[in-house]
Design a protein around this motif. Structure first.
Motif, PDB file in Angstrom:
ATOM      1  N   PRO A 260      71.226  69.322  46.941  1.00 43.98           N
ATOM      2  CA  PRO A 260      70.722  70.476  47.709  1.00 43.98           C
ATOM      3  C   PRO A 260      69.787  71.373  46.910  1.00 43.98           C
ATOM      4  CG  PRO A 260      73.051  70.162  48.136  1.00 43.98           C
ATOM      5  CD  PRO A 260      72.699  69.192  47.049  1.00 43.98           C
ATOM      6  N   GLU A 261      70.035  71.537  45.610  1.00 45.82           N
ATOM      7  CA  GLU A 261      69.148  72.379  44.800  1.00 45.82           C
ATOM      8  C   GLU A 261      67.730  71.822  44.755  1.00 45.82           C
ATOM      9  OE1 GLU A 261      73.297  73.071  43.904  1.00 45.82           O
ATOM     10  OE2 GLU A 261      72.077  71.244  43.903  1.00 45.82           O
ATOM     11  N   SER A 262      67.607  70.500  44.672  1.00 44.39           N
ATOM     12  CA  SER A 262      66.274  69.889  44.668  1.00 44.39           C
ATOM     13  C   SER A 262      65.590  70.056  46.017  1.00 44.39           C
ATOM     14  CB  SER A 262      66.388  68.405  44.310  1.00 44.39           C
ATOM     15  OG  SER A 262      66.915  68.228  43.016  1.00 44.39           O
ATOM     16  N   ILE A 263      66.369  69.910  47.090  1.00 45.77           N
ATOM     17  CA  ILE A 263      65.807  70.106  48.434  1.00 45.77           C
ATOM     18  C   ILE A 263      65.323  71.545  48.593  1.00 45.77           C
ATOM     19  CG2 ILE A 263      66.354  70.095  50.895  1.00 45.77           C
ATOM     20  CD1 ILE A 263      68.383  67.879  50.321  1.00 45.77           C
ATOM     21  N   ALA A 264      66.100  72.499  48.084  1.00 44.27           N
ATOM     22  CA  ALA A 264      65.697  73.903  48.166  1.00 44.27           C
ATOM     23  C   ALA A 264      64.402  74.141  47.406  1.00 44.27           C
ATOM     24  CB  ALA A 264      66.814  74.789  47.615  1.00 44.27           C
ATOM     25  N   ALA A 265      64.258  73.497  46.246  1.00 44.12           N
ATOM     26  CA  ALA A 265      63.035  73.672  45.460  1.00 44.12           C
ATOM     27  C   ALA A 265      61.813  73.106  46.185  1.00 44.12           C
ATOM     28  CB  ALA A 265      63.196  72.995  44.098  1.00 44.12           C
ATOM     29  N   VAL A 266      61.977  71.950  46.838  1.00 47.33           N
ATOM     30  CA  VAL A 266      60.863  71.345  47.583  1.00 47.33           C
ATOM     31  C   VAL A 266      60.479  72.220  48.773  1.00 47.33           C
ATOM     32  CG1 VAL A 266      60.191  69.370  48.997  1.00 47.33           C
ATOM     33  CG2 VAL A 266      61.435  69.003  46.857  1.00 47.33           C
ATOM     34  N   ILE A 267      61.472  72.685  49.526  1.00 45.64           N
ATOM     35  CA  ILE A 267      61.188  73.517  50.702  1.00 45.64           C
ATOM     36  C   ILE A 267      60.492  74.803  50.287  1.00 45.64           C
ATOM     37  CG2 ILE A 267      62.250  74.808  52.592  1.00 45.64           C
ATOM     38  CD1 ILE A 267      64.447  72.666  52.623  1.00 45.64           C
ATOM     39  N   THR A 268      60.969  75.411  49.219  1.00 44.94           N
ATOM     40  CA  THR A 268      60.348  76.650  48.732  1.00 44.94           C
ATOM     41  C   THR A 268      58.903  76.413  48.308  1.00 44.94           C
ATOM     42  OG1 THR A 268      62.515  77.390  47.949  1.00 44.94           O
ATOM     43  CG2 THR A 268      60.589  78.534  47.079  1.00 44.94           C
ATOM     44  N   GLU A 269      58.644  75.239  47.721  1.00 51.92           N
ATOM     45  CA  GLU A 269      57.296  74.930  47.236  1.00 51.92           C
ATOM     46  C   GLU A 269      56.318  74.737  48.376  1.00 51.92           C
ATOM     47  OE1 GLU A 269      54.364  74.235  44.364  1.00 51.92           O
ATOM     48  OE2 GLU A 269      56.426  74.941  44.105  1.00 51.92           O
ATOM     49  N   VAL A 270      56.752  74.072  49.451  1.00 51.50           N
ATOM     50  CA  VAL A 270      55.821  73.731  50.535  1.00 51.50           C
ATOM     51  C   VAL A 270      55.794  74.788  51.635  1.00 51.50           C
ATOM     52  CG1 VAL A 270      56.165  71.280  50.102  1.00 51.50           C
ATOM     53  CG2 VAL A 270      57.540  72.409  51.848  1.00 51.50           C
ATOM     54  N   TRP A 271      56.700  75.762  51.594  1.00 50.31           N
ATOM     55  CA  TRP A 271      56.766  76.725  52.698  1.00 50.31           C
ATOM     56  C   TRP A 271      55.574  77.671  52.705  1.00 50.31           C
ATOM     57  CZ3 TRP A 271      60.474  76.650  56.505  1.00 50.31           C
ATOM     58  CH2 TRP A 271      60.454  77.701  57.403  1.00 50.31           C
ATOM     59  N   GLY A 272      55.135  78.054  51.538  1.00 43.71           N
ATOM     60  CA  GLY A 272      54.038  79.028  51.466  1.00 43.71           C
ATOM     61  C   GLY A 272      54.581  80.431  51.282  1.00 43.71           C
ATOM     62  N   GLU A 273      54.110  81.370  52.110  1.00 41.35           N
ATOM     63  CA  GLU A 273      54.587  82.751  52.017  1.00 41.35           C
ATOM     64  C   GLU A 273      56.003  82.846  52.583  1.00 41.35           C
ATOM     65  OE1 GLU A 273      53.240  87.262  53.452  1.00 41.35           O
ATOM     66  OE2 GLU A 273      51.961  85.493  53.842  1.00 41.35           O
ATOM     67  N   LEU A 274      56.917  83.311  51.765  1.00 45.64           N
ATOM     68  CA  LEU A 274      58.330  83.305  52.130  1.00 45.64           C
ATOM     69  C   LEU A 274      58.720  84.609  52.822  1.00 45.64           C
ATOM     70  CD1 LEU A 274      59.820  81.855  48.812  1.00 45.64           C
ATOM     71  CD2 LEU A 274      59.075  80.607  50.847  1.00 45.64           C
ATOM     72  N   PRO A 275      59.427  84.536  53.952  1.00 48.70           N
ATOM     73  CA  PRO A 275      59.941  85.758  54.595  1.00 48.70           C
ATOM     74  C   PRO A 275      61.084  86.349  53.763  1.00 48.70           C
ATOM     75  CG  PRO A 275      60.692  83.794  55.754  1.00 48.70           C
ATOM     76  CD  PRO A 275      59.705  83.319  54.729  1.00 48.70           C
ATOM     77  N   ASP A 276      61.474  87.539  54.104  1.00 47.60           N
ATOM     78  CA  ASP A 276      62.492  88.240  53.317  1.00 47.60           C
ATOM     79  C   ASP A 276      63.841  87.537  53.344  1.00 47.60           C
ATOM     80  OD1 ASP A 276      60.598  90.116  52.694  1.00 47.60           O
ATOM     81  OD2 ASP A 276      61.166  91.479  54.327  1.00 47.60           O
ATOM     82  N   ASP A 277      64.225  87.003  54.495  1.00 48.46           N
ATOM     83  CA  ASP A 277      65.538  86.372  54.623  1.00 48.46           C
ATOM     84  C   ASP A 277      65.479  84.863  54.411  1.00 48.46           C
ATOM     85  OD1 ASP A 277      64.039  85.844  56.833  1.00 48.46           O
ATOM     86  OD2 ASP A 277      65.683  86.124  58.285  1.00 48.46           O
ATOM     87  N   PHE A 278      64.403  84.390  53.796  1.00 45.42           N
ATOM     88  CA  PHE A 278      64.214  82.946  53.621  1.00 45.42           C
ATOM     89  C   PHE A 278      65.364  82.316  52.835  1.00 45.42           C
ATOM     90  CE2 PHE A 278      62.741  79.413  50.977  1.00 45.42           C
ATOM     91  CZ  PHE A 278      62.264  78.539  51.938  1.00 45.42           C
ATOM     92  N   HIS A 279      65.677  82.875  51.677  1.00 44.64           N
ATOM     93  CA  HIS A 279      66.679  82.268  50.797  1.00 44.64           C
ATOM     94  C   HIS A 279      68.073  82.321  51.417  1.00 44.64           C
ATOM     95  CE1 HIS A 279      63.910  81.644  47.493  1.00 44.64           C
ATOM     96  NE2 HIS A 279      63.446  82.879  47.669  1.00 44.64           N
TER      97      HIS A 279
END
Length: 303
Positions: A260-279
């Motif tokens: 899951p940590e790797s999946i979180a890193a990939v999603i964070t990388e490709v998402w772009g501008e992150l909303p406040d409640d993203f994490h």
């Protein structure tokens, strides 16, 4: 020829045979005495020699297991315990634990890797679950997959792309695309609750233009490859009359290599501008207890 002459010749022949037989007996006796003398000399310090011989054999088996593990990982084939016994240990099956621990030490010290046991393959269909429950009731032993893969033991600071680059075989670009593809498929399955229908997966792949963006092969062939290598499982439920229901799930290798940590890193990388409640939402979707906002690229799966 006179009878007397024949008798004398037979006597000489018999004497020669007796002489040769006596000579052979003396040589055999001297050989046994020499062997016994050498054996007694070895017995005087036999403990040291036996330890050296044992260490030499174990060292050879350790090196052989390291080569076998590296070869399996290169082809993305699981390291099976039966394969270790057949192709590495041979008649030295009682040395499994000692050789395995020695190979682990060599892999960690020299290559920065270690063998990790794969989780047992989950039972997906109703028939598989019924068989598993029956076997579990008959046996009280803990289930084991008896299969391993190599994972990195390097510190997070050394897992950057500049240090762990994609393999150059078949090419760096194809290897990077392949790693990105199966990581994306696994991420999609996880974010959909651990299961994804074939129709929905095809829809996602169409949006990603997978047929044009995969340089190595056709999309169906690549999907078959990641199933064969254990990244995902393709579950087919047979039905009478209607079309078979196809579901995609995470495979045993995928669960280990893409946590899951790797999946979180990939999603964070490709998402772009992150909303406040993203994490917070990502943490809830992946089931991660603690998700740091500053995920570095060291969590991205190895290439």
């Amino acid at each position: 020829m006179p009878p007397q002459t024949q008798t004398q010749r037979r006597r000489r022949t018999g004497n020669n045979d007796n002489t040769n037989e006596a000579r052979r007996r003396r040589q055999s006796r001297h050989k046994h005495e020499s062997d016994d003398s050498e054996a007694s000399e070895e017995d005087q310090d036999g403990d040291v020699d036996m330890e050296k011989a044992g260490d030499g054999t174990d060292d050879q088996l350790v090196r052989k297991l390291v080569r076998y593990a590296l070869a399996c990982e290169y082809a993305r084939i699981s390291i099976k315990r039966d394969g270790i016994r057949d192709k590495v240990l041979g008649s030295n099956t009682r040395s499994f634990k000692r050789v395995f621990e020695g190979a682990q030490a060599q892999l960690q010290q020299v290559f920065g890797m270690e063998m990790v046991e794969l989780p047992v393959k989950e039972k997906r269909t109703l028939k598989e679950k019924q068989r598993a429950n029956a076997r579990k009731a008959a046996s009280q032993s803990t289930a084991s997959s008896r299969q391993y893969i190599l994972v990195s033991t390097l510190p997070p600071g050394y897992k950057s792309q500049s240090i762990i680059a994609p393999s150059r075989i078949p090419s760096t670009s194809e290897e990077a695309a392949y790693v990105g593809f199966y990581t994306m498929v696994i991420s999609l399955i996880v974010l959909n609750g651990g299961e994804l229908s074939d129709t929905k997966l095809r829809r996602y792949l169409t949006r990603l233009n997978a047929s044009q963006n995969l340089p190595m092969d056709k999309t169906d062939n690549v999907l078959q490859k990641i199933v064969r290598q254990g990244y995902v499982d393709k579950v087919v439920e047979k039905s009478d009359g209607d079309e078979d229901a196809v579901t995609w799930c995470i495979g045993s290798r995928g669960r280990v290599e893409v946590p899951p940590e790797s999946i979180a890193a990939v999603i964070t990388e490709v998402w772009g501008e992150l909303p406040d409640d993203f994490h917070t939402k990502l943490q809830r979707s992946l089931g991660i207890q603690e998700l740091q906002q500053g995920l570095d690229e060291s969590a991205i799966p190895e290439e």
